[in-house]
Design a protein around this motif. Structure first.
Motif, PDB file in Angstrom:
ATOM      1  N   GLU A   8       0.840  -1.188   0.000  1.00  0.00           N
ATOM      2  CA  GLU A   8       0.000   0.000   0.000  1.00  0.00           C
ATOM      3  C   GLU A   8       0.878   1.242   0.000  1.00  0.00           C
ATOM      4  N   GLU A   9       0.382   2.306  -0.597  1.00  0.00           N
ATOM      5  CA  GLU A   9       1.046   3.608  -0.539  1.00  0.00           C
ATOM      6  C   GLU A   9       0.208   4.513   0.343  1.00  0.00           C
ATOM      7  N   ILE A  10       0.800   4.974   1.438  1.00  0.00           N
ATOM      8  CA  ILE A  10       0.089   5.781   2.424  1.00  0.00           C
ATOM      9  C   ILE A  10       0.643   7.206   2.370  1.00  0.00           C
ATOM     10  N   VAL A  11      -0.244   8.175   2.178  1.00  0.00           N
ATOM     11  CA  VAL A  11       0.145   9.586   2.113  1.00  0.00           C
ATOM     12  C   VAL A  11      -0.280  10.266   3.401  1.00  0.00           C
ATOM     13  N   LEU A  12       0.682  10.931   4.069  1.00  0.00           N
ATOM     14  CA  LEU A  12       0.411  11.626   5.323  1.00  0.00           C
ATOM     15  C   LEU A  12       0.111  13.101   5.076  1.00  0.00           C
ATOM     16  N   LYS A  13      -0.384  13.772   6.097  1.00  0.00           N
ATOM     17  CA  LYS A  13      -0.757  15.182   5.975  1.00  0.00           C
ATOM     18  C   LYS A  13       0.425  16.075   5.596  1.00  0.00           C
ATOM     19  N   LYS A  69       5.200  10.046   1.852  1.00  0.00           N
ATOM     20  CA  LYS A  69       4.621   8.843   1.271  1.00  0.00           C
ATOM     21  C   LYS A  69       5.345   7.623   1.829  1.00  0.00           C
ATOM     22  N   ILE A  70       4.585   6.669   2.302  1.00  0.00           N
ATOM     23  CA  ILE A  70       5.142   5.446   2.874  1.00  0.00           C
ATOM     24  C   ILE A  70       4.572   4.262   2.110  1.00  0.00           C
ATOM     25  N   VAL A  71       5.458   3.394   1.620  1.00  0.00           N
ATOM     26  CA  VAL A  71       5.034   2.195   0.892  1.00  0.00           C
ATOM     27  C   VAL A  71       5.373   0.981   1.731  1.00  0.00           C
ATOM     28  N   GLY A  72       4.392   0.144   1.973  1.00  0.00           N
ATOM     29  CA  GLY A  72       4.619  -1.058   2.769  1.00  0.00           C
ATOM     30  C   GLY A  72       3.358  -1.880   2.850  1.00  0.00           C
ATOM     31  N   ARG A  73       3.349  -2.812   3.797  1.00  0.00           N
ATOM     32  CA  ARG A  73       2.203  -3.709   3.976  1.00  0.00           C
ATOM     33  C   ARG A  73       1.645  -3.526   5.375  1.00  0.00           C
ATOM     34  N   MET A  74       0.363  -3.227   5.468  1.00  0.00           N
ATOM     35  CA  MET A  74      -0.270  -3.037   6.764  1.00  0.00           C
ATOM     36  C   MET A  74      -0.364  -4.372   7.499  1.00  0.00           C
ATOM     37  N   THR A  75       0.131  -4.379   8.734  1.00  0.00           N
ATOM     38  CA  THR A  75       0.127  -5.614   9.533  1.00  0.00           C
ATOM     39  C   THR A  75      -0.727  -5.504  10.777  1.00  0.00           C
TER      40      THR A  75
END
Length: 249
Positions: free
Chosen positions: A21-26, A30-36
């Motif tokens: 997943e690519e997660i964009v913060l305020k 941008k953080i790319v990884g797998r939610m655990t």
């Protein structure tokens, strides 16, 4: 004509958490990884630099990476062999001695080993006409029931277009607190075929069992009572001997 094999294979992808997943913060990070793991306040993400915890309030968007655009590896990884199952199906009584559980199926259902493509999938079953399906997945997960369910639904959102969670109810299956989730979506790779699902989540310590049944949406209403009976029939350990005795011809 429906393509049931395609439905099953696509569901196997939906049943697992998303690969990346690519997660964009305020602040624009941008953080790319797998939610655990997911809680009411934080999301745990495993990245190539290790695990990080993010405040849910700091997250702007979560999007899934396009796996198709990634460069293919030079050498394909070796396919992990699937564990062999000690299982029997006599009439409507299915017994899995490897996973130590049993199910009561509708008449004329079959074991479909070709649909198992993951070590966590203990069994895949289908009706004789290949229009209705069931699957039992079991895996260890250190988080809560709610976070495991949310991860599963995130995987379903990735695979299904027009995803919609229809209902969620608490239940007791095999004497354990459980959650039933009804949801639906369309399969783009199968001519936008509408499919409806019922998943039962059962927790035993850090082990989670997910019993899922599904079929094309027009058939689901008629199948719903039988599907609910199937997922509620899941029994473990001490029930196996009794089930085996009742299944003898």
């Amino acid at each position: 004509m429906f393509r049931p094999i395609a439905i099953c294979l696509l569901f196997l992808t939906a049943a697992l958490p998303a690969l990346a997943e690519e997660i964009v913060l305020k602040d624009g990070t941008k953080i790319v990884g797998r939610m655990t793991g997911i809680t009411s306040e934080k999301i745990e993400v495993e990245t190539s630099y290790g695990k990080v915890q993010l405040n849910r309030g700091d997250i702007v968007t979560i999007s899934f990476a396009d796996n198709a655009s990634a460069k293919a590896p030079d050498v394909a990884p070796a396919k992990q062999p699937l564990p062999k199952m000690d299982e029997t199906l006599v009439g409507t009584q299915y017994i899995n001695r490897t996973g130590k559980f049993s199910l009561t199926l509708p008449p004329d259902w079959l074991i479909d080993p070709n649909l198992r493509n993951s070590p966590t999938t203990l069994v895949a079953l289908s009706s004789k006409d290949k229009m209705r399906f069931a699957m039992v997945i079991q895996e260890d997960y250190p988080g809560s029931m709610d976070s495991y369910r949310e991860l599963t639904m995130l995987g379903a959102r990735k695979t299904l277009s027009n995803f919609e969670e229809l209902a969620r109810t608490e239940a007791k299956i095999d004497g354990k607190p459980s959650i039933l989730v009804y949801y639906r979506g369309t399969l783009q790779k199968s001519n936008n075929l509408p499919v409806e699902f019922l998943s039962a989540f059962i927790q035993s310590g850090n082990t989670f069992t997910k019993v899922t049944v599904w079929c094309v949406e027009p058939l689901f209403h008629d199948m719903q009572p039988a599907f609910e009976k199937l997922v509620s029939s899941y029994r473990t350990s001490g029930h196996i001997t009794a089930a085996a005795d009742s299944a003898k011809p």
